[in-house]
Design an enzyme around this catalytic site. Structure first.
Site, PDB file in Angstrom:
ATOM      1  N   LEU A  15       0.947  -1.838  -0.174  1.00 12.78           N
ATOM      2  CA  LEU A  15      -0.143  -0.004  -0.102  1.00 12.78           C
ATOM      3  C   LEU A  15       1.037   1.043  -0.648  1.00 12.78           C
ATOM      4  O   LEU A  15       0.706   2.092  -0.635  1.00 12.78           O
ATOM      5  CB  LEU A  15      -1.323  -0.022   1.375  1.00 12.78           C
ATOM      6  CG  LEU A  15      -2.333  -1.300   1.336  1.00 12.78           C
ATOM      7  CD1 LEU A  15      -2.671  -1.576   2.145  1.00 12.78           C
ATOM      8  CD2 LEU A  15      -2.797  -1.138   0.146  1.00 12.78           C
ATOM      9  N   GLY A  16       1.762   1.446   0.403  1.00 15.12           N
ATOM     10  CA  GLY A  16       2.649   2.007   0.919  1.00 15.12           C
ATOM     11  C   GLY A  16       4.028   2.073   1.574  1.00 15.12           C
ATOM     12  O   GLY A  16       4.387   1.238   2.268  1.00 15.12           O
ATOM     13  N   GLY A  18       7.187   4.611   3.997  1.00 19.27           N
ATOM     14  CA  GLY A  18       7.537   5.436   4.752  1.00 19.27           C
ATOM     15  C   GLY A  18       8.874   5.476   5.525  1.00 19.27           C
ATOM     16  O   GLY A  18       9.873   4.072   4.989  1.00 19.27           O
ATOM     17  N   GLY A  21       8.486   2.647   7.871  1.00 18.22           N
ATOM     18  CA  GLY A  21       8.320   1.360   7.501  1.00 18.22           C
ATOM     19  C   GLY A  21       7.428   0.993   6.280  1.00 18.22           C
ATOM     20  O   GLY A  21       7.858   1.866   5.702  1.00 18.22           O
ATOM     21  N   VAL A  22       7.024  -0.291   5.732  1.00 22.88           N
ATOM     22  CA  VAL A  22       6.112  -0.539   4.628  1.00 22.88           C
ATOM     23  C   VAL A  22       4.969  -1.272   5.588  1.00 22.88           C
ATOM     24  O   VAL A  22       5.124  -1.744   5.740  1.00 22.88           O
ATOM     25  CB  VAL A  22       7.032  -1.774   3.871  1.00 22.88           C
ATOM     26  CG1 VAL A  22       5.798  -1.469   2.348  1.00 22.88           C
ATOM     27  CG2 VAL A  22       8.718  -1.234   3.402  1.00 22.88           C
ATOM     28  N   VAL A  23       3.719  -0.609   4.459  1.00 24.11           N
ATOM     29  CA  VAL A  23       2.327  -1.392   4.677  1.00 24.11           C
ATOM     30  C   VAL A  23       2.178  -2.112   3.680  1.00 24.11           C
ATOM     31  O   VAL A  23       1.663  -1.646   1.891  1.00 24.11           O
ATOM     32  CB  VAL A  23       0.842   0.242   5.055  1.00 24.11           C
ATOM     33  CG1 VAL A  23       0.161  -0.500   4.971  1.00 24.11           C
ATOM     34  CG2 VAL A  23       2.050   1.273   6.273  1.00 24.11           C
ATOM     35  N   LYS A  55       1.896  -2.889   8.821  1.00 30.82           N
ATOM     36  CA  LYS A  55       3.054  -2.070   8.959  1.00 30.82           C
ATOM     37  C   LYS A  55       4.462  -3.221   9.332  1.00 30.82           C
ATOM     38  O   LYS A  55       3.968  -2.798  10.454  1.00 30.82           O
ATOM     39  CB  LYS A  55       2.244  -1.043   9.440  1.00 30.82           C
ATOM     40  CG  LYS A  55       3.634  -0.192   9.582  1.00 30.82           C
ATOM     41  CD  LYS A  55       3.412   1.324  10.173  1.00 30.82           C
ATOM     42  CE  LYS A  55       4.173   2.245  10.347  1.00 30.82           C
ATOM     43  NZ  LYS A  55       4.343   3.624  11.134  1.00 30.82           N
ATOM     44  N   ASP A 149       2.631  15.539  15.402  1.00 26.88           N
ATOM     45  CA  ASP A 149       2.831  15.525  14.036  1.00 26.88           C
ATOM     46  C   ASP A 149       1.243  15.416  13.567  1.00 26.88           C
ATOM     47  O   ASP A 149       0.694  14.686  11.968  1.00 26.88           O
ATOM     48  CB  ASP A 149       3.463  14.273  13.502  1.00 26.88           C
ATOM     49  CG  ASP A 149       3.812  14.346  11.702  1.00 26.88           C
ATOM     50  OD1 ASP A 149       3.676  15.343  10.890  1.00 26.88           O
ATOM     51  OD2 ASP A 149       4.363  13.365  11.200  1.00 26.88           O
TER      52      ASP A 149
END
Length: 241
Positions: A15-16, A18, A21-23, A55, A149
């Protein structure tokens, strides 16, 4: 490559990704890993299996282990329990990585704001999103936790339209006068004036400033303090002088 099966889950797609981490989107193969009350909120994928978001937390190195941000996010999310804050459904280790299982969301507030063709924001929509965001922030502040944030990209939208505050990697306890804070926390477009001027002591007002920026962005569908041009790393403090 084949779809990975791990600890009662099967990865479907990425999904994405950052900094932390990776989702992935995944199917739940072992329902016993998810609380019965939490299963009711999950959506069914193809074949009728429940779907979740996983995640995968990146390790800094084999020696250093998890980053401070990852440990902080896990700790804070385990302390919070609110309908408008993302909930960790499960935690497991796989190939030396820590994986957080959460509800799969449809989109986020950033996409809603930017997609003017498919999303029409009426006053009632703005009020609803703001109410949910404020309730999530109040829940954090009642427990002496600063999010640090708050921004549209960290406000996830579920399939039923409910909003869920996420990404607590910069969250921090506050209230002690001796505790020093980092002025560089928070995405710069949503950073409060005291943080822009390098204050090392601040409180809940910095989250409320960011909430106000989100409100303005919902109303105008553009950032309130984007700085020079559209570069999010530029300094918007000029708009405050």
């Amino acid at each position: 490559p084949g779809l990975a099966i791990m600890e009662g889950y099967k990865k479907i797609s990425k999904l994405g990704e950052g900094a932390s981490g990776v989702v992935f989107k995944a199917e739940v193969l072992d329902l016993s890993r998810i609380e019965v009350t939490s299963r009711k909120r999950l959506r069914q994928g193809e074949g009728g299996k429940l779907t979740v978001a996983i995640k995968k937390i990146k390790l800094k190195s084999n020696k250093e282990g998890l980053s401070q941000e990852a440990v902080r996010e896990i700790k804070v999310l385990q302390e919070l329990a609110h309908p408008n804050v993302v909930k960790i459904l499960d935690i497991f280790k796989h190939h030396a990585n820590i994986n957080l299982v959460m509800e799969l969301m449809e989109t986020d507030l950033e996409n809603v704001i930017k997609d003017t063709k498919n999303f029409v924001l009426q006053r009632g929509d703005v009020k609803s999103y703001m109410k949910m965001l404020l309730e999530a922030i109040k829940h954090c502040h009642d427990r002496w936790i600063l999010h640090r944030d708050v921004k549209p990209g960290n406000c996830l939208i579920a399939h039923d339209g409910s909003m869920h505050l996420t990404d607590f990697g910069l969250a921090k306890a506050y209230g002690s006068p001796e505790r020093k804070m980092t002025p560089g926390a928070c995405t710069i477009w949503y950073r409060a004036p005291e943080m822009l001027f390098n204050a090392d002591s601040y409180g809940s007002a910095i989250d409320m400033w960011a909430v106000g920026c989100v409100f303005g962005e919902l109303m105008t569908r553009r950032p309130v303090f984007p700085g020079e041009g559209s570069n999010p790393t530029s300094n918007p403090s000029q708009a405050l002088t």
